[in-house]
Each structure stands twice: as C-alpha cells, then as structure tokens.
Scaffold this motif. Structure first.
Motif, PDB file in Angstrom:
ATOM      1  N   VAL A   9       0.832  -1.210   0.000  1.00  0.00           N
ATOM      2  CA  VAL A   9       0.000   0.000   0.000  1.00  0.00           C
ATOM      3  C   VAL A   9       0.864   1.256   0.000  1.00  0.00           C
ATOM      4  O   VAL A   9       0.706   2.158  -0.825  1.00  0.00           O
ATOM      5  N   LEU A  10       1.834   1.297   0.938  1.00  0.00           N
ATOM      6  CA  LEU A  10       2.665   2.507   1.013  1.00  0.00           C
ATOM      7  C   LEU A  10       3.534   2.656  -0.225  1.00  0.00           C
ATOM      8  O   LEU A  10       3.732   3.760  -0.735  1.00  0.00           O
ATOM      9  N   MET A  13       1.357   3.977  -2.938  1.00  0.00           N
ATOM     10  CA  MET A  13       1.118   5.407  -2.719  1.00  0.00           C
ATOM     11  C   MET A  13       2.341   6.222  -3.114  1.00  0.00           C
ATOM     12  O   MET A  13       2.232   7.275  -3.771  1.00  0.00           O
ATOM     13  N   GLY A  14       3.508   5.720  -2.713  1.00  0.00           N
ATOM     14  CA  GLY A  14       4.753   6.432  -3.032  1.00  0.00           C
ATOM     15  C   GLY A  14       4.932   6.589  -4.526  1.00  0.00           C
ATOM     16  O   GLY A  14       5.241   7.681  -5.023  1.00  0.00           O
ATOM     17  N   PHE A  17       2.349   9.049  -5.945  1.00  0.00           N
ATOM     18  CA  PHE A  17       2.688  10.435  -5.626  1.00  0.00           C
ATOM     19  C   PHE A  17       3.916  10.889  -6.417  1.00  0.00           C
ATOM     20  O   PHE A  17       4.021  12.054  -6.816  1.00  0.00           O
ATOM     21  N   LEU A  20       2.746  11.861  -9.691  1.00  0.00           N
ATOM     22  CA  LEU A  20       2.036  13.136  -9.566  1.00  0.00           C
ATOM     23  C   LEU A  20       3.021  14.307  -9.489  1.00  0.00           C
ATOM     24  O   LEU A  20       2.863  15.331 -10.164  1.00  0.00           O
ATOM     25  N   LEU A  21       4.073  14.128  -8.678  1.00  0.00           N
ATOM     26  CA  LEU A  21       5.054  15.202  -8.504  1.00  0.00           C
ATOM     27  C   LEU A  21       5.791  15.480  -9.797  1.00  0.00           C
ATOM     28  O   LEU A  21       6.023  16.644 -10.160  1.00  0.00           O
ATOM     29  N   THR A  24       3.506  17.514 -11.986  1.00  0.00           N
ATOM     30  CA  THR A  24       3.367  18.929 -11.613  1.00  0.00           C
ATOM     31  C   THR A  24       4.668  19.692 -11.866  1.00  0.00           C
ATOM     32  O   THR A  24       4.644  20.848 -12.263  1.00  0.00           O
ATOM     33  N   ALA A  25       5.804  19.011 -11.637  1.00  0.00           N
ATOM     34  CA  ALA A  25       7.073  19.691 -11.872  1.00  0.00           C
ATOM     35  C   ALA A  25       7.185  20.086 -13.340  1.00  0.00           C
ATOM     36  O   ALA A  25       7.760  21.121 -13.678  1.00  0.00           O
ATOM     37  N   VAL A  27       4.513  20.570 -15.433  1.00  0.00           N
ATOM     38  CA  VAL A  27       3.499  21.584 -15.735  1.00  0.00           C
ATOM     39  C   VAL A  27       3.942  22.956 -15.244  1.00  0.00           C
ATOM     40  O   VAL A  27       3.831  23.958 -15.945  1.00  0.00           O
ATOM     41  N   PHE A  28       4.502  22.969 -14.006  1.00  0.00           N
ATOM     42  CA  PHE A  28       4.886  24.259 -13.411  1.00  0.00           C
ATOM     43  C   PHE A  28       6.385  24.528 -13.538  1.00  0.00           C
ATOM     44  O   PHE A  28       6.964  25.217 -12.710  1.00  0.00           O
ATOM     45  N   ALA A  29       7.013  23.963 -14.572  1.00  0.00           N
ATOM     46  CA  ALA A  29       8.459  24.143 -14.711  1.00  0.00           C
ATOM     47  C   ALA A  29       8.800  25.621 -14.847  1.00  0.00           C
ATOM     48  O   ALA A  29       8.153  26.349 -15.591  1.00  0.00           O
ATOM     49  N   VAL A  30       9.793  26.056 -14.073  1.00  0.00           N
ATOM     50  CA  VAL A  30      10.237  27.455 -14.156  1.00  0.00           C
ATOM     51  C   VAL A  30      11.605  27.469 -14.830  1.00  0.00           C
ATOM     52  O   VAL A  30      12.520  26.755 -14.430  1.00  0.00           O
TER      53      VAL A  30
END
Lengths: 358, 191
Positions: A9-10, A13-14, A17, A20-21, A24-25, A27-30
């Motif tokens: 389970v963990l 989840m890891g 996530f 997911l990270l 997002t990194a 999508v929101f890349a700077v």
C-alpha cells in the motif's frame, strides 16, 4: 501477511505520488537562468559586498539580469570580469585593477601630535575629539578602524608612526576601508599609477606646512612640471588625470615637500636598440626632456635625462612596424639630467664610436 | 446544515487550532510580520489542509482500515502532506514568484507542521464522513489563517509603536500571542 500489505500500500502510494510530482514539476516548470548560475560559479564567493549587492548571489542575479556590468566584482578584477564576460557574451571593459592607497603621509614623524590621546582605540572615536590628536586635522589617525574593516587582512598599522600601511598584494579593492575611514584618507587608485598626491589637506602655504612637513602647500609646481597637462588644481590640491599621466614622475621631482609621492624604484627608461635604429629623428623631436641625442641618419641614444614617459616609443616608425627599436624597461639607476650620459654605454660601444666619427 | 454551521464557528473561533490548541506556532510567529505574506501563507496552508483532509480520509477509509493498517496512519498521512506541499511549492514558484520568495523556508516547513497532521488525524478520530472531514479541514485552516492575519495586523501596528527596545520583535510577538489566546478563551461558551 499484514506487513506485506503495508509495504504494498505505502509503496503504491509512493509511486503514485512520485508520478504526480513529476507531472506537476513539468506543468509548473520554471525556466531558471543558466547564465546566472554560471556567473555565480565564477565569482569569488567572499560575500564581501564590495560590489554593492547583497553578497555574490545578489551580484550574480544583477549581472545576469543586466543590472550590473560584467566587471561589477571589484575583488575578482580583470580575471573574473573576463570569465563573466565570456559567459554573458560581451566584451569586458578594460577596467584596470585598483588598490586602496593611504592619501596621507602624516605619520608622527612628519605630523606632530597636539595632545596625547588615551581614549577608545578607534579612529571614529578619536576624530570626534577636537578633530583628532594630530596637528593636521586631515591626517590619518592610525588607530586601525580600516584594519578592522578589511576582510582580507591587507591593512596594518605602523605602531611607531601611527599611520595605516596597505599591502597592495593582498588588497582586493573591495572599498570597505574607504567607507570605514572617518578622515577619508584612503582612496581606490589604479594599481599601475606609480605617482600620486599623498595629501588631502585643502589648505595652502603655511596653514599646511606649519602642521605637517610633507603636506601639499598648493604651490602648483607639479602643474608646471607636467609636460602632458595631466594635472589640474581641485580644491587647492593637484589632481592627476590618470588617462593622461605617463608616469614620468616629473611632478614628484618638482614637488618641494614630497607631498607628490612617486615610487622612483619603479621608474621606467627608454632604451634604443642600436642594431635597429636608423636615425630618423622622430623620437628626438618628440622627447620633451632632451633625453635623446644623435644626428640625423645616425643611431640615436638615450641619456640619463630620460623619464620613461614612453612618448618616443609611441612615435618611433620602426616600433609601429612591429620592430622593437625603442624598448621601455625599468630603470636600474636614478635619473640624472646633469650627467646626460648614455644609459647603456656598454651595450652600445659601436654607436658611440660612430657618433664621434661623424 | 446545523452540523456545518457549528463546525465553522467551532473551528474558526472556539476550538481555533492556533489560539486554543496551540498547533502551528512556528509559522504563526514566523510569517506574521507582514499582512501580505501572512495572507499568502494562510492561503497556502488552507489549500494544503483542505486537500490533505480529503485525501487522508480516502486513504484511511479505503486503504488503511480495510487492510488493518491503522498503525501506519501517521506515516501515510505525512506522505500525503509532503506531496501536497511539494505540489503547492512548484505551483507557487511558477504562479507567484514574489510570494514564493516571501514565504521562504516556511513553505516547505508546512510539511512538518503539526497543524496539518493534527487536522488530518482529528478528522479520523472525530468520525466525520468525507464531506464533513473536508469541510472541517477547510474551517480549521481558515481558523489558522484568521489567527495569523490578526497577529500580522497587530505586529504591523506594534512595529510603529514606541516599545522598549527589549520588547521589540519576538518578545513582543510572543506576549501578543499570549494575550490573543486569552481573549480567544472568551469564545468558550459559544456552542
């Protein structure tokens, strides 16, 4: 079995996530400025603040954004400026390295003390007490405020003479001592400048000489001695235009009080290579000190009146063609205009002989 | 409906996580120097806590309880919170760089902030359903934001006042926080 579920389970989840990270990194890349990081790598990293920005990071930000010039770091000097310039894709300006110099020779041997100061061992404190304990109120206090301010250990106090001495090798021209000195006796000057005024008392005549043996009395003899019009009077003090000064040190020779200080050991001299010189006379016409002798079409030689200003080397037509007819090198004995002898008689016996025949 | 109203008043005022339960004191004192930064921090924390309440409830109900992994609650919740904070940080960096810089180290510190974990765990122990848990998280976070903003306003005024030198800064802020906590006790009998 329970523990297996826990791991599964963990772990799941890891991984979830993690995905997911990553998403997002992306999508929101700077876009970070890669040049900023490269500039930061090159800067010295002393975080002294000499550039006027908060530390080397602030300076790198400013350079990368074009708010500061590539030579913004006074500590790094030309080396760092060149590297930064190559990162930023611009030419580094020919900014010469500067060093801090004490514009005062008022040690207790030249400038007497008015009273014995036993207060706080600090120039700022001492200068608030009746403009300091020395007879000249513009004199260096010699109590070490600049020494404490220097992050590079380049300043020490001459304990006998009570004046600051700067080690030019260690000085990184960060300017902290300039800001710290309550008497403003420290200035940043080009390192190649071998002659300059070492006094900043704006008084004239006896007002200065009564207080200090080697203060500038504003006689303006240096201005008359300068053949290159590099000196002008500002507030009763001669100011040298460093772009015009040729380091001939004639102003220092003319100065009656030694306020105009020169490093005579570093004085230059011009030497004519007898095997190249054709005796065109261009150098002789240019020399303002009567230091070049020789007839037309006969090899010239330079006598001891030479000041090493370098004018002759810059007009020599053979030098312009890339030959080394006139070479400027460090003088190995003091200048003597009266003797007017060839500087290197041993090296040019043939030249002297030919001159006699003609 | 009555439950939600009492929950709102309860977590905003009566059982305020900062003022009455003393969770999240670190950002409460750290980011309360300026109103704008305090507002930004409050928004970030609200986002994280609301979403964390939602996700941790799902994790608890559908993963941990059925599989008998209740003892893994803390570590699983921390994992969820850490990821959420990281997402918020990434987004803030892109969307509002000035706020990202103003929040500084306190933004990643939400990860290890007790108020976030406390809300998530309390949601489970209080036995809320999914909607209630999420709403509860949102109200608790708003309570945190309220306390933060109040202190920021007071500290901005204190900055201009003629306080003794030894009271300026942290000492003054701590005493102010203590007085605020006492005044929040006045909400005690509200529900």
């Amino acid at each position: 079995m329970n523990i297996v579920w826990a791991i599964v389970v963990l772990g799941a989840m890891g991984i979830l996530f993690g995905i997911l990270l990553t998403w997002t990194a992306k999508v929101f890349a700077v876009e970070s400025n890669p040049r900023r990081d490269a500039v930061r790598e090159v800067l010295p990293g002393a975080n002294c603040g000499g550039c006027g920005f908060p530390g080397c990071d602030g300076c790198a930000d400013a350079i990368a954004e074009g708010r500061a010039p590539v030579n913004a770091c006074p500590v790094g000097g030309a080396d760092v400026a060149k590297k930064v310039a190559s990162i930023m894709g611009v030419e580094a300006g020919e900014e010469e390295k500067k060093v801090a110099r004490v514009v005062c020779q008022g040690g207790t041997d030249n400038c007497k003390t008015r009273f014995s100061y036993n207060g706080i061992h600090d120039c700022v404190a001492a200068s608030t007490l009746s403009d300091g304990y020395k007879t000249c109120k513009y004199a260096c206090m010699g109590l070490g405020t600049c020494e404490k301010a220097c992050p590079f250990g380049a300043i020490h106090m001459d304990e006998n003479r009570h004046i600051a001495v700067i080690d030019e090798e260690k000085c990184q021209s960060c300017g902290k001592c300039v800001a710290a000195c309550p008497k403003h006796v420290i200035e940043l000057r080009p390192i190649s400048q071998k002659v300059d005024l070492a006094c900043h008392n704006p008084g004239i005549g006896k007002a200065v000489s009564a207080n200090c043996q080697i203060g500038c009395i504003g006689c303006q003899r240096c201005i008359k001695a300068c053949k290159f019009e590099a000196i002008s009077m500002v507030d009763n003090l001669p100011k040298i235009d460093y772009t015009k000064c040729r380091q001939c040190m004639m102003c220092a020779e003319a100065c009656p009080t030694e306020a105009m200080k020169a490093v005579f050991e570093d004085r230059q001299v011009a030497v004519i290579d007898p095997s190249i010189c054709v005796g065109c006379g261009a150098c002789k016409r240019t020399c303002q000190f009567g230091a070049i002798q020789g007839e037309l079409k006969v090899r010239h030689f330079i006598n001891d009146a030479c000041t090493g200003c370098g004018e002759c080397a810059s007009v020599c037509p053979l030098n312009k063609k890339g030959k080394k007819c006139i070479v400027i090198r460090t003088r190995n004995r003091p200048r003597d205009p009266q003797a007017a002898l060839p500087v290197a008689p041993k090296a040019a016996p043939a030249k002297a002989g030919e001159a006699k025949k003609d | 409906m009555n439950v939600y109203l009492s929950m709102l008043i309860g977590y905003l005022l009566v059982n305020n996580y900062v003022m009455c339960q003393f969770f999240g004191i670190c950002p409460f004192l750290g980011v309360s120097k300026k109103f704008d930064t305090a507002l930004g921090m409050g928004m970030a924390v609200t986002f994280v806590i609301t979403l964390a309440s939602f996700i941790t409830w799902l994790v608890q109900t559908f993963l941990l309880t059925p599989l008998g992994l209740d003892y893994m609650q803390t570590i699983a919740f921390i994992l969820v919170i850490a990821v959420l904070v990281q997402v918020v940080e990434n987004a803030l960096k892109k969307l509002s760089y000035s706020l990202y810089q103003a929040l500084g180290v306190y933004l990643p510190l939400i990860t290890t902030n007790c108020v976030v974990l406390a809300v998530a765990i309390n949601n489970i122990t209080d036995g809320w359903n999914l909607l209630e848990a999420t709403f509860c998280g949102c109200c608790s976070a708003l309570g945190f934001t309220l306390a933060l903003l109040l202190l920021a306003c007071i500290r901005e005024r204190l900055e201009l006042s003629n306080m003794p030198k030894w009271m300026k800064g942290s000492p003054g802020a701590l005493i102010t926080a203590g007085l605020m906590a006492i005044s929040f006790m006045g909400f005690g009998g509200l529900i």
